[in-house]
Design an enzyme around this catalytic site. Structure first.
Site, PDB file in Angstrom:
ATOM      1  N   HIS A 241      17.981 -10.537  23.490  1.00 10.92           N
ATOM      2  CA  HIS A 241      18.158 -10.566  22.071  1.00 10.92           C
ATOM      3  C   HIS A 241      18.839  -9.378  21.558  1.00 10.92           C
ATOM      4  O   HIS A 241      19.174  -8.873  21.801  1.00 10.92           O
ATOM      5  CB  HIS A 241      16.598 -10.639  20.833  1.00 10.92           C
ATOM      6  CG  HIS A 241      16.859 -10.161  19.795  1.00 10.92           C
ATOM      7  ND1 HIS A 241      17.541  -9.658  19.357  1.00 10.92           N
ATOM      8  CD2 HIS A 241      16.172 -11.189  19.148  1.00 10.92           C
ATOM      9  CE1 HIS A 241      16.858  -9.747  18.240  1.00 10.92           C
ATOM     10  NE2 HIS A 241      16.425 -11.194  17.454  1.00 10.92           N
ATOM     11  N   CYS A 279      21.108 -14.388  18.062  1.00 10.36           N
ATOM     12  CA  CYS A 279      21.180 -14.315  16.583  1.00 10.36           C
ATOM     13  C   CYS A 279      21.525 -13.920  15.665  1.00 10.36           C
ATOM     14  O   CYS A 279      22.314 -13.147  15.827  1.00 10.36           O
ATOM     15  CB  CYS A 279      19.636 -13.422  17.129  1.00 10.36           C
ATOM     16  SG  CYS A 279      19.193 -12.368  15.213  1.00 10.36           S
ATOM     17  N   HIS A 306      18.445 -18.268  17.767  1.00  6.10           N
ATOM     18  CA  HIS A 306      17.813 -17.206  16.021  1.00  6.10           C
ATOM     19  C   HIS A 306      18.741 -17.887  14.582  1.00  6.10           C
ATOM     20  O   HIS A 306      19.663 -17.268  15.147  1.00  6.10           O
ATOM     21  CB  HIS A 306      17.445 -16.448  16.514  1.00  6.10           C
ATOM     22  CG  HIS A 306      15.853 -15.710  17.069  1.00  6.10           C
ATOM     23  ND1 HIS A 306      15.770 -14.252  16.856  1.00  6.10           N
ATOM     24  CD2 HIS A 306      15.512 -16.247  17.322  1.00  6.10           C
ATOM     25  CE1 HIS A 306      14.647 -14.612  17.720  1.00  6.10           C
ATOM     26  NE2 HIS A 306      14.200 -15.048  18.170  1.00  6.10           N
ATOM     27  N   ASP A 359      15.120 -18.479  11.254  1.00  5.92           N
ATOM     28  CA  ASP A 359      14.559 -16.786  12.225  1.00  5.92           C
ATOM     29  C   ASP A 359      14.092 -16.140  10.965  1.00  5.92           C
ATOM     30  O   ASP A 359      14.957 -16.165   9.944  1.00  5.92           O
ATOM     31  CB  ASP A 359      15.364 -16.006  13.332  1.00  5.92           C
ATOM     32  CG  ASP A 359      14.288 -14.364  13.270  1.00  5.92           C
ATOM     33  OD1 ASP A 359      13.577 -14.467  13.292  1.00  5.92           O
ATOM     34  OD2 ASP A 359      15.511 -13.627  13.339  1.00  5.92           O
ATOM     35  N   HIS A 360      12.952 -15.735  10.788  1.00  8.37           N
ATOM     36  CA  HIS A 360      12.235 -15.352   9.291  1.00  8.37           C
ATOM     37  C   HIS A 360      12.225 -16.211   8.020  1.00  8.37           C
ATOM     38  O   HIS A 360      13.077 -17.240   8.344  1.00  8.37           O
ATOM     39  CB  HIS A 360      13.185 -14.104   9.036  1.00  8.37           C
ATOM     40  CG  HIS A 360      12.880 -13.330  10.023  1.00  8.37           C
ATOM     41  ND1 HIS A 360      13.896 -11.583   9.807  1.00  8.37           N
ATOM     42  CD2 HIS A 360      12.066 -12.359  10.993  1.00  8.37           C
ATOM     43  CE1 HIS A 360      13.612 -10.625  11.039  1.00  8.37           C
ATOM     44  NE2 HIS A 360      13.042 -11.276  11.285  1.00  8.37           N
ATOM     45  N   TYR A 376       7.606 -13.567   8.413  1.00  8.53           N
ATOM     46  CA  TYR A 376       7.617 -14.608   9.446  1.00  8.53           C
ATOM     47  C   TYR A 376       6.275 -15.903   8.036  1.00  8.53           C
ATOM     48  O   TYR A 376       5.633 -15.918   8.274  1.00  8.53           O
ATOM     49  CB  TYR A 376       6.764 -15.057   9.646  1.00  8.53           C
ATOM     50  CG  TYR A 376       7.685 -14.202  11.279  1.00  8.53           C
ATOM     51  CD1 TYR A 376       8.080 -15.466  11.915  1.00  8.53           C
ATOM     52  CD2 TYR A 376       7.662 -13.405  11.328  1.00  8.53           C
ATOM     53  CE1 TYR A 376       8.675 -15.043  13.011  1.00  8.53           C
ATOM     54  CE2 TYR A 376       8.630 -12.586  12.470  1.00  8.53           C
ATOM     55  CZ  TYR A 376       9.983 -14.066  13.271  1.00  8.53           C
ATOM     56  OH  TYR A 376      10.164 -13.075  14.240  1.00  8.53           O
TER      57      TYR A 376
HETATM   58  C1  DNO Z   1      11.539  -9.888  14.547  1.00 10.09           C
HETATM   59  C2  DNO Z   1      12.207 -10.535  15.881  1.00 10.09           C
HETATM   60  C3  DNO Z   1      12.438  -9.428  16.887  1.00 10.09           C
HETATM   61  C4  DNO Z   1      12.386 -10.474  18.397  1.00 10.09           C
HETATM   62  C5  DNO Z   1      12.808  -9.554  19.528  1.00 10.09           C
HETATM   63  C6  DNO Z   1      13.074 -10.352  20.790  1.00 10.09           C
HETATM   64  O1  DNO Z   1      11.309 -10.352  13.814  1.00 10.09           O
HETATM   65  O2  DNO Z   1      13.436 -10.395  15.851  1.00 10.09           O
HETATM   66  O3  DNO Z   1      10.709  -9.147  17.344  1.00 10.09           O
HETATM   67  O4  DNO Z   1      11.508 -10.930  18.907  1.00 10.09           O
HETATM   68  O5  DNO Z   1      13.338  -8.296  19.090  1.00 10.09           O
HETATM   69  O6  DNO Z   1      12.710  -9.377  21.814  1.00 10.09           O
END
Ligand code: DNO
Length: 401
Positions: A241, A279, A306, A359-360, A376
């Site tokens: 990531h 991401c 992501h 993501d988020h 989340y």
């Molecule tokens: C936060 C996430 C991070 C991600 C880690 C992956 O919301 O994007 O916690 O899961 O960095 O290892």
């Protein structure tokens, strides 16, 4: 054709039940054995219990996010060999259970950082903000990291002082607590919810005193060289990531922030199992990161995606915006990802699912009445998932048929 729709679920304590997720199109689950500390083994029975639970509701365990890399491994410190042996056992156990995609990160101490977890947007929705000057106030004056002032331009320090002077002691403590504990606690955080969380955090930072970029890269490479052969043997794709945010913080080195960083780590080990979690939200923070170019350049080793968006503010500051509305050109990114999926299908690659998760998400509507981990909420993430699914359909019809 479509990227596999996945959803991050935090296990039994998650307020959003697995049984509800298929209602809005979720196909796969992204989760981890969150109660197991970094460096410890993930036993087969526990992996199978989660997998069976997910499958009971007609979904699959698409991605492990994350199998955390311990600080001993990142620093190449005492206990490193034991933790690597345990990591390999966990990988074998996952592979034996049929899990094929494992995300991890190589960020020192902090997994991600935000300074405001309740940033109000004009619309009344809430998201998260990273304000560099506020972070400087935390680092130099609340945490009192030795020599922290050396890492900030004078103007930033002056603004940090002004910010600090308007904060009550409670607010200062809350800021530190959010950065060190709240945003990390739900994802195998390094520092637990202990009384002296600042002191423990400073001790961890101190372990990086002599670890500069080259050393951290060397440590990453040793990790990759140790784990990739086992991942290959068990049919697992690993995917790092990117750093979030993608620039150095707290005097710590960063090695997964730019295309050059990825180029370096993939050139050192060319196995496809040595892959990337693309991401968009993390990478878009740096204006010079060309996200579409990154997708195209590393397409064949993007194992997990992501999708989220941000808007840049003052120097090194940003807030999280709605999925389709921000610096990341979601249309071009998704189109490039779908092109890669077409290539994989044509080539008969087994990894053509290409799981993505929204993501988020912005906190909105009934999200305000439910507890959720920072970033989340249910409705904001669901909106992101549905928007991206619709975008994919549009691209498919307009560009590929
Ligand atoms: C936060 C996430 C991070 C991600 C880690 C992956 O919301 O994007 O916690 O899961 O960095 O290892």
């Amino acid at each position: 054709m479509a990227l596999e729709k996945t959803w991050r679920w935090f296990g039994k304590n998650d307020r959003i039940a697995l049984s509800q997720l298929r209602q809005f199109g979720v196909e796969g689950i992204v989760t981890a054995l969150h109660h197991i500390k970094a460096g410890e083994i993930w036993p087969v029975e526990e992996i199978l219990a989660v997998k069976t639970e997910i499958e009971k509701y007609g979904m699959r365990w698409s991605v492990v996010e994350s199998l955390p890399v311990s600080e001993n491994i990142k620093t190449n410190g005492p206990g490193r060999d034991r933790d690597i042996a345990n990591y390999l056992t966990s990988l074998k156990n996952l592979g034996t259970c049929g899990i094929d995609t494992v995300c991890y990160n190589f960020m020192p101490v902090l997994d991600w950082a935000r300074t405001d977890l309740h940033y109000k947007n004009d619309s009344g929705a809430e998201s998260m903000l990273f304000d560099f000057e506020t972070f400087a106030a935390f680092d130099a004056y609340i945490l009192n990291r030795p020599d922290a002032w050396k890492d900030y331009p004078k103007e930033v320090l002056a603004k940090a002082e002004a910010i600090l002077s308007k904060m009550t002691p409670d607010e200062q403590n809350r800021l530190a607590y959010n950065i060190i504990v709240v945003t990390q606690g739900f994802i195998n955080g390094t520092v637990g919810n202990v009384h002296d969380f600042k002191g423990v955090f400073l001790d961890f930072l101190d372990r990086y005193r002599d670890i500069h970029t080259d050393v951290l890269r060397k440590n990453l490479l040793s990790f990759i060289n140790d784990v990739i052969p086992v991942a290959e043997q068990y049919g697992i794709n690993l995917c790092i990531h990117p750093d979030d945010p993608p620039f150095p913080l707290l005097g710590l080195p960063r090695i997964a922030s730019t295309a050059e960083d990825f180029e370096w780590m993939f050139s050192q080990c060319t196995s496809i199992a040595n892959g990337l979690t693309f991401c968009s939200g993390s990478l878009a923070v740096r204006a010079e990161n060309d996200l579409v170019e990154i997708v195209k350049r590393f397409a064949d080793r993007i194992h997990f995606i992501h999708l989220r968006n941000i808007k840049r503010m003052a120097y090194r500051s940003f807030y999280e915006s709605a999925h389709l509305d921000g610096e990341a050109d979601m249309f071009s990114i998704v189109r490039a990802l779908l092109e890669e999926q077409k290539r994989r299908k044509a080539a008969g690659r087994p990894d053509d699912r290409m799981p993505f998760r929204p993501d988020h998400g912005l906190k909105m509507l009934d999200d305000f009445g439910r507890e959720s981990n920072p970033g989340y909420p249910l409705i904001g993430r669901m909106k992101g998932l549905v928007e991206i699914a619709a975008l994919e359909l549009g691209i498919e019809k307009a560009c590929f048929s």
